[in-house]
Each structure stands twice: as C-alpha cells, then as structure tokens.
Motif scaffolding. Structure first.
Motif, PDB file in Angstrom:
ATOM      1  N   VAL A  59      -7.416   3.590  -7.819  1.00 20.04           N
ATOM      2  CA  VAL A  59      -5.960   3.663  -7.683  1.00 20.04           C
ATOM      3  C   VAL A  59      -5.375   2.253  -7.627  1.00 20.04           C
ATOM      4  O   VAL A  59      -4.388   1.949  -8.305  1.00 20.04           O
ATOM      5  N   LEU A  60      -5.982   1.382  -6.837  1.00 18.32           N
ATOM      6  CA  LEU A  60      -5.529  -0.005  -6.731  1.00 18.32           C
ATOM      7  C   LEU A  60      -5.619  -0.703  -8.089  1.00 18.32           C
ATOM      8  O   LEU A  60      -4.708  -1.438  -8.484  1.00 18.32           O
ATOM      9  N   ASN A  61      -6.679  -0.460  -8.814  1.00 19.96           N
ATOM     10  CA  ASN A  61      -6.868  -1.034 -10.142  1.00 19.96           C
ATOM     11  C   ASN A  61      -5.768  -0.564 -11.094  1.00 19.96           C
ATOM     12  O   ASN A  61      -5.181  -1.362 -11.827  1.00 19.96           O
ATOM     13  N   THR A  62      -5.467   0.727 -11.070  1.00 15.30           N
ATOM     14  CA  THR A  62      -4.439   1.280 -11.954  1.00 15.30           C
ATOM     15  C   THR A  62      -3.054   0.721 -11.614  1.00 15.30           C
ATOM     16  O   THR A  62      -2.300   0.331 -12.517  1.00 15.30           O
ATOM     17  N   ILE A  63      -2.731   0.653 -10.335  1.00 13.94           N
ATOM     18  CA  ILE A  63      -1.430   0.111  -9.913  1.00 13.94           C
ATOM     19  C   ILE A  63      -1.313  -1.356 -10.327  1.00 13.94           C
ATOM     20  O   ILE A  63      -0.280  -1.785 -10.847  1.00 13.94           O
ATOM     21  N   THR A  64      -2.376  -2.115 -10.118  1.00 18.91           N
ATOM     22  CA  THR A  64      -2.375  -3.531 -10.488  1.00 18.91           C
ATOM     23  C   THR A  64      -2.198  -3.695 -11.995  1.00 18.91           C
ATOM     24  O   THR A  64      -1.446  -4.564 -12.449  1.00 18.91           O
ATOM     25  N   LEU A  65      -2.857  -2.857 -12.762  1.00 15.40           N
ATOM     26  CA  LEU A  65      -2.739  -2.900 -14.221  1.00 15.40           C
ATOM     27  C   LEU A  65      -1.309  -2.601 -14.661  1.00 15.40           C
ATOM     28  O   LEU A  65      -0.729  -3.327 -15.472  1.00 15.40           O
TER      29      LEU A  65
END
Length: 164
Positions: free
Chosen positions: A83-89
């Motif tokens: 989730v953190l990866n997707t938000i950061t992307l």
C-alpha cells in the motif's frame, strides 16, 4: 502478529541489516546515477545548484521509476508495504505530471514547496521500500542456505570427509 514473532522479525532484520544496506546502496547508486549526472550538468550550466522545478521533476520521475521496479519485487504478503509503495508511486507520478505541465504552461499549479516536499518524501520512502525489498531477498537467500545445510549428510574439511 504476536510480540514474540515481532521481536524475532526485528532481530532477524537487524542481523541482516549490513548485507541489506550494502545491496540496497549498490542498487540505489545504479538507479540514481544518471539523474545525479543530469542534475550535475544542470548545476554546471547554471553555475549554481538549487532545487528548482526542473531538478525536482528529475528526482520525481526517477523516484517513480524506482518505485515501479519495486512493485514486482516486494513480497505480496507485505500488505502495508504494498500500500505504501502504491501511494508513493501515485504521488510521484502525479507530482511529476503537474511539474511538467507547470513548466510547459509557464504557470503556477502548486508552490515549489509541494514539489520539493513530495520529491524528498518519495525519495526517503523509496529507499525504505528498497531496504524492505532487499531484506526479503537477503532473508530468502539465508533461509535457502540453511535448508541446504540442514539436508547435508557430510562435508569436506581440507581433504577429509566429515559426516554430519
């Protein structure tokens, strides 16, 4: 996750931290080398280096590319990291798109501080997510070696075979 499991995971992470940092550092240097050169060239041409929109957009797009590569490397069981990866992307891509539009239209969409904060925050998160990804790889390699070692019946020390 119970307390003992969390404690063991943390101890394992700390135990593998030197190798994880080493592997992540090499990966980050390779990923960010061209943007660093580009930023250096821009700084050389201008004879000063300041974080303006063109430099921040280079950092944002590099962060987006780095994070995109992590999408396929992060263990799917790590829901919070995914989730953190997707938000950061998403944040990186949106800020990059707006920075390009702002430069091309020569208008102010967001203040420079938004782009600067976004670029630096996504950089830090990229490094953190990269560490987690490399930690998974280092831990998997360690577990594979342990499994191979557990199944061995004998080894050679010098020229002598020793039964285990």
């Amino acid at each position: 996750m119970d307390w003992n499991s969390f404690k063991m995971s943390t101890l394992t992470f700390v135990k593998h931290l030197p190798d994880t940092i080493k592997r992540t550092s090499i990966w980050l240097i390779i990923s960010y080398l061209i943007p660093i050169i580009n930023i250096g060239i821009i700084g050389g041409i201008r004879s000063e280096l300041k974080a303006d929109l063109s430099i921040l957009s280079i950092l944002l797009v590099t962060n987006a590319c780095f994070i995109t590569s992590l999408v396929f490397l992060i263990d799917k069981k790590r829901e919070l990291t995914n989730v953190l990866n997707t938000i950061t992307l998403v944040v990186s891509i949106v800020l990059f798109a707006f920075s390009i539009a702002q430069m091309e239209l020569d208008t102010k969409i967001f203040p420079l501080s938004i782009y600067k904060s976004g670029a630096y925050i996504t950089l830090v998160l990229s490094i953190f997510i990269g560490l987690v990804s490399k930690y998974d790889e280092v831990e998997a390699n360690s577990l594979e070696r342990a499994t191979k070692g557990r199944n061995k019946k004998e080894t050679t020390v010098g020229n002598t075979k020793v039964k285990l």
